[in-house]
Design an enzyme around this catalytic site. Structure first.
Site, PDB file in Angstrom:
ATOM      1  NE  ARG A  46      61.844  48.813  28.905  1.00 42.54           N
ATOM      2  CZ  ARG A  46      61.430  49.971  28.373  1.00 42.54           C
ATOM      3  NH1 ARG A  46      60.286  50.505  28.744  1.00 42.54           N
ATOM      4  NH2 ARG A  46      62.161  50.594  27.472  1.00 42.54           N
ATOM      5  CE1 TYR A  98      61.622  36.208  51.418  1.00 41.35           C
ATOM      6  CE2 TYR A  98      61.423  38.357  50.391  1.00 41.35           C
ATOM      7  CZ  TYR A  98      62.033  37.130  50.482  1.00 41.35           C
ATOM      8  OH  TYR A  98      63.078  36.835  49.646  1.00 41.35           O
ATOM      9  CG  ASP A 170      53.582  38.350  50.149  1.00 42.87           C
ATOM     10  OD1 ASP A 170      53.249  37.317  49.556  1.00 42.87           O
ATOM     11  OD2 ASP A 170      54.777  38.654  50.385  1.00 42.87           O
ATOM     12  CE  LYS A 195      60.017  32.395  47.352  1.00 45.69           C
ATOM     13  NZ  LYS A 195      59.617  33.503  48.201  1.00 45.69           N
TER      14      LYS A 195
HETATM   15  C1  LIG Z   1      60.018  34.824  48.415  1.00 44.83           C
HETATM   16  C2  LIG Z   1      59.026  35.766  48.939  1.00 44.83           C
HETATM   17  C3  LIG Z   1      58.960  37.078  48.468  1.00 44.83           C
HETATM   18  C4  LIG Z   1      59.941  37.645  47.468  1.00 44.83           C
HETATM   19  O1  LIG Z   1      59.827  37.046  46.211  1.00 44.83           O
HETATM   20  P1  LIG Z   1      61.056  36.830  45.201  1.00 44.83           P
HETATM   21  O2  LIG Z   1      60.407  36.100  44.072  1.00 44.83           O
HETATM   22  O3  LIG Z   1      62.098  36.044  45.918  1.00 44.83           O
HETATM   23  O4  LIG Z   1      61.539  38.183  44.823  1.00 44.83           O
HETATM   24  C5  LIG Z   1      57.963  37.896  48.980  1.00 44.83           C
HETATM   25  N1  LIG Z   1      57.093  37.455  49.903  1.00 44.83           N
HETATM   26  C6  LIG Z   1      57.128  36.193  50.377  1.00 44.83           C
HETATM   27  C7  LIG Z   1      56.136  35.757  51.399  1.00 44.83           C
HETATM   28  C8  LIG Z   1      58.103  35.310  49.923  1.00 44.83           C
HETATM   29  O5  LIG Z   1      58.145  34.066  50.419  1.00 44.83           O
END
Ligand SMILES: *Cc1c(COP(=O)(O)O)cnc(C)c1O
Length: 379
Positions: A46, A98, A170, A195
């Site tokens: 961890r 998001y 982000d 992504k």
């Molecule tokens: C998908 C997404 C998230 C969240 O990520 P997960 O891997 O699904 O937890 C946060 N911000 C954006 C812009 C996203 O597209």
């Protein structure tokens, strides 16, 4: 080092025990110690794992940061950032972002006494107006999901510094190939590695990258204390994905542009949201802070009934109807009922996210085939 070289070599050092060019998947929960406290820097998985360590080094390098931390999902990475705060602290967040981030902020963290103010971050004066002595974090997304609004990262970083706040961006939509927020003054970069970084729709993972050693210590403490760490197999997959990020993003950008232009010229298509149009409100800033415009596009049909949007959404063959984005295959999504359903309808409409909005994650297939698919679906 140029981008292509960096993406391929980031975090890659041959395995010292075998010379394996790819960092092995260290599928282990613990490490044998020579004597109590005498170990090779790995005690319990961890806290440390060699596959994760290689990935975290790669994440730091590709975002031009000093330190990377990998989490079990994008929202787990966001969760760790908010856990830096204390009751009474205020966060200024993008009004258009998001849905899962909005849900985490409002449904999980508000009850712990953290206050979130949602503002249109494309207008710097609105951020300035929301700043107070309690502002401890500004949370940005640019381009935003799903309206592709562009915020001036450097401009917000200046406001954040003056306010004594942190700025976290982000960077999921742009990916480090198109944009590096730390270079523009951000304190933390967050990714849903699920992504573009992973890129193959086969892993859920998140990342944080930062320059400050103190911030790294605090976030590492949260990572190991709260335990939202990714498994070694998933770390291997994201490391592998990063090696082709530049190649994929180049094609996402080429296909994105072709499809955005085609959609705009279609008589049945209404507004098209893509930051690469010269008349887009965010174009000048996007041009300044990004190296390309990406493959994320949203659009409305002239017949703006939800029924017509639903018809198109269920008529594509190459574009699969699914949440998520950033994979090699193209996806089509209905934000109002899918990715952004967790945002109350009146909030959504107020922020310009209509019931008829369709979002595309343009993949790296042949653009002509993708256009033919949209053509038969829109009719
Ligand atoms: C998908 C997404 C998230 C969240 O990520 P997960 O891997 O699904 O937890 C946060 N911000 C954006 C812009 C996203 O597209």
């Amino acid at each position: 080092m140029k981008l292509a070289t960096k993406f391929i070599h980031a975090g890659a050092t041959p395995d010292p025990s075998t010379g394996a060019i790819m960092t092995p998947i260290f599928q282990t929960s613990t490490y044998v110690q020579e004597a109590p406290g005498k170990n090779q820097g790995f005690e319990y998985a961890r806290s440390q794992n060699p596959t994760r360590k290689a990935l975290e080094e790669a994440l730091a390098q590709i975002e031009n940061g000093k330190f990377g931390l990998a989490f079990s999902s994008g929202v787990a990475a966001t969760d760790a950032v908010i856990k830096l705060l204390e009751p009474g602290d205020e966060v200024i967040a993008a009004a258009d972002m998001y849905g899962g981030t909005y849900r985490l902020f409002t449904k999980v963290f508000e009850k712990f006494g953290i206050k979130f103010l949602y503002v249109d971050t494309t207008d710097l004066s609105k951020i300035e107006a929301a700043v107070s002595p309690k502002t401890k974090l500004i949370w940005l997304e640019t381009p935003t999901n799903p309206l592709m609004n562009i915020t001036d990262i450097e401009g917000v970083a200046a406001i954040s510094k003056k306010a004594g706040s942190m700025l976290c961006v982000d960077n999921t939509f742009a990916s480090p190939y198109l944009q590096n927020p730390l270079d523009l003054g951000a304190d933390i970069v967050m990714h849903s590695s699920t992504k573009y970084l992973g890129g193959h729709s086969d892993v859920i993972q998140g990342a944080l990258v930062m320059n400050s050693p103190e911030l790294r210590e605090k976030l590492y403490f949260i990572q190991k204390s709260c335990g939202a760490v990714p498994g070694p197999m998933d770390c291997f997959l994201v490391l592998r994905g990063i090696k082709t990020l530049h190649l994929r993003m180049q094609q996402h950008c080429i296909n994105g542009e072709k499809i955005a232009q085609w959609l705009r010229s279609h008589p049945k298509v209404g507004r098209v949201y893509w930051p690469g149009f010269e008349d887009n409100a965010g174009y000048a800033i996007a041009k300044k802070q990004m190296r390309g415009f990406g493959g994320m596009i949203s659009f409305e049909l002239k017949d703006d009934s939800q029924q017509e949007a639903m018809r198109v959404l269920s008529s594509t063959h190459l574009f699969s109807l699914a949440e998520s984005l950033g994979g090699v295959e193209s996806l089509i999504n209905h934000p109002a009922t899918m990715t952004h359903a967790s945002i109350p309808r009146e909030e959504r409409i107020k922020n310009g996210l209509s019931d008829s909005l369709i979002r595309l994650s343009v993949g790296v297939e042949d653009a002509d085939d993708l256009i033919a698919d949209l053509k038969q679906a829109i009719g």
